[in-house]
Design a protein around this motif. Structure first.
Motif, short mmCIF file in Angstrom:
data_model
loop_
_atom_site.label_atom_id
_atom_site.label_comp_id
_atom_site.label_asym_id
_atom_site.label_seq_id
_atom_site.Cartn_x
_atom_site.Cartn_y
_atom_site.Cartn_z
N VAL A 29 -12.19 20.52 28.63
CA VAL A 29 -11.45 21.32 29.60
C VAL A 29 -12.17 22.66 29.75
N ALA A 30 -12.39 23.11 30.96
CA ALA A 30 -13.03 24.40 31.21
C ALA A 30 -12.01 25.34 31.83
N GLY A 31 -12.11 26.60 31.48
CA GLY A 31 -11.20 27.59 32.03
C GLY A 31 -11.81 28.98 31.95
N ALA A 32 -11.07 29.97 32.40
CA ALA A 32 -11.52 31.35 32.38
C ALA A 32 -10.32 32.26 32.21
N VAL A 33 -10.53 33.36 31.50
CA VAL A 33 -9.48 34.36 31.27
C VAL A 33 -9.98 35.70 31.78
N LEU A 34 -9.24 36.32 32.69
CA LEU A 34 -9.58 37.64 33.19
C LEU A 34 -9.00 38.69 32.25
N VAL A 47 -5.19 33.60 33.83
CA VAL A 47 -5.90 32.47 33.23
C VAL A 47 -6.12 31.40 34.28
N ALA A 48 -7.37 31.03 34.49
CA ALA A 48 -7.71 29.91 35.37
C ALA A 48 -7.88 28.66 34.52
N HIS A 49 -7.16 27.60 34.87
CA HIS A 49 -7.19 26.37 34.06
C HIS A 49 -6.88 25.20 34.99
N PRO A 50 -6.95 23.97 34.50
CA PRO A 50 -6.74 22.82 35.40
C PRO A 50 -5.42 22.85 36.15
N GLY A 51 -4.36 23.43 35.57
CA GLY A 51 -3.09 23.49 36.28
C GLY A 51 -3.02 24.59 37.32
N ALA A 52 -3.89 25.60 37.21
CA ALA A 52 -3.97 26.72 38.17
C ALA A 52 -5.43 27.12 38.25
N PRO A 53 -6.23 26.36 38.98
CA PRO A 53 -7.69 26.48 38.88
C PRO A 53 -8.30 27.65 39.64
N LEU A 88 -13.94 26.71 26.70
CA LEU A 88 -13.98 25.26 26.67
C LEU A 88 -12.97 24.79 25.63
N ALA A 89 -12.35 23.65 25.89
CA ALA A 89 -11.40 23.09 24.92
C ALA A 89 -11.46 21.57 25.01
N LEU A 90 -11.20 20.93 23.88
CA LEU A 90 -11.15 19.48 23.85
C LEU A 90 -9.72 19.02 24.13
N PRO A 91 -9.54 18.08 25.04
CA PRO A 91 -8.18 17.62 25.35
C PRO A 91 -7.57 16.89 24.16
N GLU A 178 -0.94 19.11 29.09
CA GLU A 178 -0.14 18.17 29.87
C GLU A 178 -0.76 17.94 31.24
N ALA A 179 -1.24 19.03 31.87
CA ALA A 179 -1.87 18.89 33.19
C ALA A 179 -3.11 18.02 33.11
N VAL A 180 -3.88 18.18 32.03
CA VAL A 180 -5.09 17.37 31.86
C VAL A 180 -4.70 15.91 31.63
N ALA A 181 -3.68 15.70 30.80
CA ALA A 181 -3.27 14.32 30.51
C ALA A 181 -2.78 13.60 31.75
N ARG A 182 -2.09 14.31 32.61
CA ARG A 182 -1.57 13.67 33.83
C ARG A 182 -2.68 13.42 34.85
N GLY A 183 -3.79 14.14 34.69
CA GLY A 183 -4.84 14.01 35.70
C GLY A 183 -4.33 14.44 37.04
N ALA A 184 -3.60 15.58 37.05
CA ALA A 184 -2.87 16.01 38.24
C ALA A 184 -3.76 16.19 39.44
N ALA A 185 -5.01 16.54 39.21
CA ALA A 185 -5.86 16.78 40.37
C ALA A 185 -7.28 16.41 40.01
N ARG A 186 -8.11 16.47 40.95
CA ARG A 186 -9.50 16.15 40.70
C ARG A 186 -10.28 17.45 40.50
N SER A 187 -11.42 17.33 39.86
CA SER A 187 -12.19 18.53 39.54
C SER A 187 -12.84 19.09 40.78
#
Length: 671
Positions: A29-34, A47-53, A88-91, A178-187
């Motif tokens: 999982v990739a993300g960013a923190v301002l 925080v930018a992450h898969p649920g709020a990219p 970076l984080a491991l799901p 949870e957002a990663v597990a659901r695969g809510a969106a595509r990269s």
């Protein structure tokens, strides 16, 4: 040409728009923190992450993948943002979270819009961590740089977010998984090469400001390799990873998985940035004159973020401290790498009987040594470049410092007037590293003091000093007098009262400036009776104030109670102290700072061995300083052993008498 970064090394960013390519041996999982000027996120909306990219200037992938491309537009990042931490984080899986130690080392590369690599960092050395801050983009003198961080967290995203000051870290980390597990969106696909004037698309988000809540202490503000809350005592030999925010800059609160203070005492102090709310926006920092394209911006005093010039100067000194720590760490790491690489190649030569002897072996050994010299020269050139910039900045900043931050030989003291407001911090000395001893970084400690200080009169003389035990005690007391005079000078008239315990009267000569000026609250206490009397008075004050505060009855304090802060100087401890006096002293050290009673001890720890372990908590609760140069302090990022030098009045100078005269005159006027 791609810059291969090592942990702690930075590289300038000459363009505002670029990508960050992540390559890993498994989906991550990739993300960013301002982050604000403290390096802390104002909230989970930063925080930018898969649920709020999408955030202003940042766009990340919407799902876990082995390869990512993050889009960055620094021109669109809010002005209040000073750091962007790429994580970076491991799901999480059914069998629990994975660990980076079982995977191929991930790599992060900063690339141009055409895919050309600008800088690259391979995150080696990870083991049980399941989340890591890979890179950090940070603002420095109106320019942006990228820094290789590689700070891992065995506690996963929750621990990482907590370290970055994100509120509700556990809840946010769970939501991301949870957002990663659901695969809510595509990269997000890699952005195409845009035409001029295009901007990264982004959703609106509230701008982070310097008035947002953040950590108050227990960090050093800035992050990266090691992130923590304050400085620590120099660690024992060997690698000293830290996870949170200089070394035996003593211990003042919990740390975030950083270097632990040694068992013999001295822990970390508060060296963090301010976090205050103000109704009015901060004044704009001074602007540097225009420079030719491609030239580094000339340094200017006060160009850091802050609500006042003093705050900007404080933050600028902190930034210089961090930059010197990290650029030196990068140089040392590069030299270590060059040495290990040469040793490995020489071992391979010796392992092969055919190349061990003769011209072939000689040529191979010479090639290995030449390669090592080339790597070291490259590292030295980068170090020299950074040191030239920092030296130029120090030459501009030092003359601009206010009295509370300035050395005693700074001309600012000649025009000294008693201030009307207390300062943000106090200068206790200078720090430097062996790579550039002439480059001194002020050691500033935040006010009000949250722990007492101990000037070690039993420290081993260093830096060319040859002092016997008597001279060392005298010099330690001179250091204490300089600290007390600075405390008096930095505060408004009447806000600090100084008391002295000198059981045998051995400190008469160093104390002469304070006694002569009449700034002491009472004559130096001598003998066992004097020790008991002054300790009893201060302990009673602590009791009264604590009971009033806890009972919500501050207005019930006796009308004759002195509301000033109290600084107690104790000379030659434990001489003249019985068991009851020692207990009272420990009580003041533990409980006094919270109600404005501060301890400044001049003592040699070995003199207290008769008390056994009884006094160990006392030493550990104090910030250890030395009257001579000593390398007992360590920074909160990479754990360098910094040489500390006390701030003393130059021999023959009358500045101390001038300052104390001003203090007494101001006190007289308010009575």
């Amino acid at each position: 040409m791609t810059a291969e970064l090592v942990r702690g090394q930075n590289h300038p960013l000459s363009r505002a728009r670029f990508g960050i390519r992540i390559s890993a041996g498994a989906p991550v999982v990739a993300g960013a923190v301002l982050g604000n000027v403290d390096g802390r996120a104002p909230g989970d909306e930063g925080v930018a992450h898969p649920g709020a990219p999408t955030l202003p200037g940042i766009e990340v992938s919407r799902q876990a993948a082995a390869d990512h491309r993050l889009a960055v537009d620094l021109a669109a990042v809010p002005e209040a943002v000073h750091r962007v931490s790429v994580l970076l984080a491991l799901p999480s899986g059914a069998g629990g979270p994975l660990r980076f130690g079982g995977l191929t080392a991930p790599a992060a590369a900063v690339t141009g819009l055409d895919g050309t690599e600008i800088a690259r960092y391979t995150l080696t050395g990870l083991d049980t961590e399941s989340a890591v801050v890979a890179l950090e983009l940070y603002r420095r003198q109106d320019a942006w740089k990228v820094r290789a961080v590689g700070q891992g967290y065995a506690g996963g995203l929750a621990e990482l977010f907590t370290d970055l000051g994100v509120p509700r870290a556990d809840e946010l980390a769970g939501g991301i998984q949870e957002a990663v597990a659901r695969g809510a969106a595509r990269s997000v696909a890699a952005p195409p090469r845009p035409a001029d004037g295009d901007r990264i698309r982004r959703a609106p988000a509230p701008a982070a400001g310097t008035d947002q809540p953040g950590p108050v202490s227990r960090a050093v503000t800035e992050p990266a390799a090691p992130r923590s809350a304050h400085p620590y005592e120099a660690p024992s030999p060997g690698p000293a990873p830290v996870s949170g925010g200089p070394g035996e800059y003593p211990n003042e609160g919990g740390t975030t998985g950083a270097v632990q203070p040694p068992a013999d005492g001295s822990g970390p102090i508060d060296y963090t940035h301010p976090n205050r709310r103000h109704a009015m926006p901060p004044p704009p920092p001074p602007q540097a004159p225009p420079v030719p394209p491609g030239s580094p911006a000339p340094p200017i005093a006060g160009d850091a973020a802050g609500w006042s010039l003093n705050e900007r100067l404080y933050n600028q000194v902190w930034g210089m401290f961090e930059d010197l720590a990290r650029t030196t760490a990068a140089y040392r790491s590069a030299v270590d790498f060059a040495d290990s690489r040469m040793e490995k190649e020489l071992d391979q030569i010796l392992a092969d009987p055919r190349s061990r002897l003769g011209s072939v072996g000689d040529a191979a050994r010479e090639a290995a040594r030449a390669e090592r010299a080339q790597l070291v020269d490259q590292a030295a050139a980068a170090l020299d470049r950074d040191l030239v910039q920092l030296t130029a900045e120090a030459e501009v900043v030092e003359p601009a410092l206010p009295p509370a931050y300035a050395r005693w030989d700074n001309p600012v003291w000649h025009g000294y007037r008693v201030p009307t407001e207390p300062p943000m911090a106090l200068r206790l000395g200078d720090l430097h590293l062996p790579e550039r001893p002439a480059l001194r970084i002020p050691l500033l400690v935040r006010l009000p003091l949250e722990r007492g200080m101990w000037i070690d009169s039993g420290a081993e003389p260093g830096g060319g000093f040859f002092l016997d035990a008597t001279d060392m005690r005298q010099r330690a007391m001179e250091t204490a007098v300089a600290v007390a005079a600075r405390m008096l000078a930095a505060h408004p008239a009447g806000e600090v009262a100084v008391h002295v315990i000198d059981p045998a009267g051995s400190a008469a000569r160093p104390l002469a400036p304070l006694v002569r000026a009449g700034v002491l609250a009472d004559p130096p206490a001598a003998g066992a009776a004097g020790v008991r009397q002054i300790l009893g008075q201060l302990a009673q004050r602590v009791d009264l104030v604590q009971m009033a505060l806890r009972g919500g009855a501050a207005d019930a304090l006796p009308p004759d109670l002195d509301t000033a802060q109290h600084l107690l100087i104790v000379n030659d401890f434990p001489h003249g102290f019985d068991d009851r006096a020692v207990t009272a002293l420990r009580y003041l050290a533990d409980e006094g700072p919270s109600v404005g009673v501060h301890l400044l001890m001049v003592a040699a720890r070995q003199d207290a061995t008769a008390y056994g372990p009884l006094l160990h908590p006392l030493w550990r609760s104090l910030m250890r300083l030395t009257p001579v140069p000593d390398d007992h302090l360590a920074d909160p990022w990479v754990g360098h052993a910094w040489t500390y030098e006390p701030s003393l009045v130059p021999p023959g100078s009358q500045v101390l008498d001038h300052v104390l005269t001003q203090v007494v005159s101001a006190r007289t006027k308010i009575r």
